[in-house]
Design an enzyme around this catalytic site. Structure first.
Site, PDB file in Angstrom:
ATOM      1  N   GLU A  48       0.621  -1.605  -0.026  1.00 10.35           N
ATOM      2  CA  GLU A  48       0.285  -0.264  -0.030  1.00 10.35           C
ATOM      3  C   GLU A  48       0.862   1.504   0.372  1.00 10.35           C
ATOM      4  OE1 GLU A  48      -2.835  -0.079   3.351  1.00 10.35           O
ATOM      5  OE2 GLU A  48      -3.081  -2.137   3.087  1.00 10.35           O
ATOM      6  N   ASP A  59      -5.338   8.830  10.733  1.00 11.56           N
ATOM      7  CA  ASP A  59      -4.279   8.097  10.956  1.00 11.56           C
ATOM      8  C   ASP A  59      -3.351   8.697  12.187  1.00 11.56           C
ATOM      9  OD1 ASP A  59      -3.587   7.318   8.578  1.00 11.56           O
ATOM     10  OD2 ASP A  59      -3.219   8.887   7.090  1.00 11.56           O
TER      11      ASP A  59
END
Length: 256
Positions: A48, A59
């Protein structure tokens, strides 16, 4: 889809898949291709590639810091495509771009998807692109360019929504291990294991790959007991912060 996507082929392999996430343009702007090549040579199954964004809501601090650094280095969509234009000459495993919808929208969704097909990207993970918006506005574009859209589920996702995501998917479902932001953990608690069991018992038609909180062989093995694979992000980025692009094989060896 007439041509079988690389992701679909990979998911048929009889093993627990290891997917690694890293931020494009980190630690240095031109590290992207070397990291991808080294990860494949080290036996990783999927990669990814994180497209950095200035407001990364899901995140944790490690990935946020790598995103900020990559943006400061000058990374953006056009440059990433330029870096990856010859990637299929040396790399054969599935490659997925993961990021937020805003940069894709700014680039132009159709133009972005067309570029992905041109360079050999197999799928996208856009956590903030809602399922209904995707189905109504963008599914036909993704399919036109042979891209798999990977959706996320969390312990809080309703059964009804999980079924809807399963119906809309043609690759794997990204199973977020907890409701918190990304980050490495030492192990999974009873609540997370119950969640893994619950999803496994739903017998969805798409395999699940677990992300968030996987940092070592112990958490990898726990996460893949019921799922088809696991994704490591923050722990790998910490490794890059400490070692640069050296010792990538050592990191992967430590996982399985």
């Amino acid at each position: 889809m007439t041509i079988e996507n690389r992701i679909q082929k990979k998911l048929q392999e009889d093993k627990k898949l290891l997917s690694i996430y890293f931020t494009a343009g980190y630690p240095n702007l031109n590290d992207t291709v070397k990291i991808i090549q080294d990860l494949e040579q080290s036996g990783v199954d999927l990669i990814e590639i994180g497209l950095p964004f200035s407001d990364p809501l899901a995140d944790g601090p490690t990935i946020q810091e790598s995103s900020t650094a990559a943006l400061n280095n000058g990374m953006q969509s056009e440059l990433l495509f330029e870096q990856l234009k010859d990637i299929r000459k040396t790399v054969s495993i599935p490659l997925i771009i993961m990021g937020y919808f805003n940069p894709v929208f700014q680039y132009g969704v159709e133009a972005f998807c067309e570029k992905c097909q041109e360079i050999g990207i197999d799928g996208l993970i856009l956590p903030d692109l809602p399922l209904d918006v995707y189905l109504n506005q963008y599914e036909s574009i993704f399919k036109k360019f042979g891209l798999i859209n990977v959706f996320l589920i969390t312990p809080q996702t309703s059964e009804e929504r999980i079924q809807a995501i399963d119906n809309a998917s043609d690759g794997f479902i990204y199973m977020v291990s907890s409701a918190s932001t990304t980050g490495a953990k030492e192990g999974f608690g009873a609540g997370q294991k119950a969640y893994f069991d619950r999803i496994s018992n739903m017998q969805l038609s798409n395999p699940q790959i677990v992300g968030f909180g996987i940092s070592n062989s112990q958490t990898f093995n726990q996460a893949t007991e019921k799922a088809s694979g696991a994704i490591i992000g923050s722990a790998f980025i910490k490794h890059l912060t400490q070692h640069g692009t050296e010792k990538i094989a050592d990191f992967v060896k430590g996982i399985r």
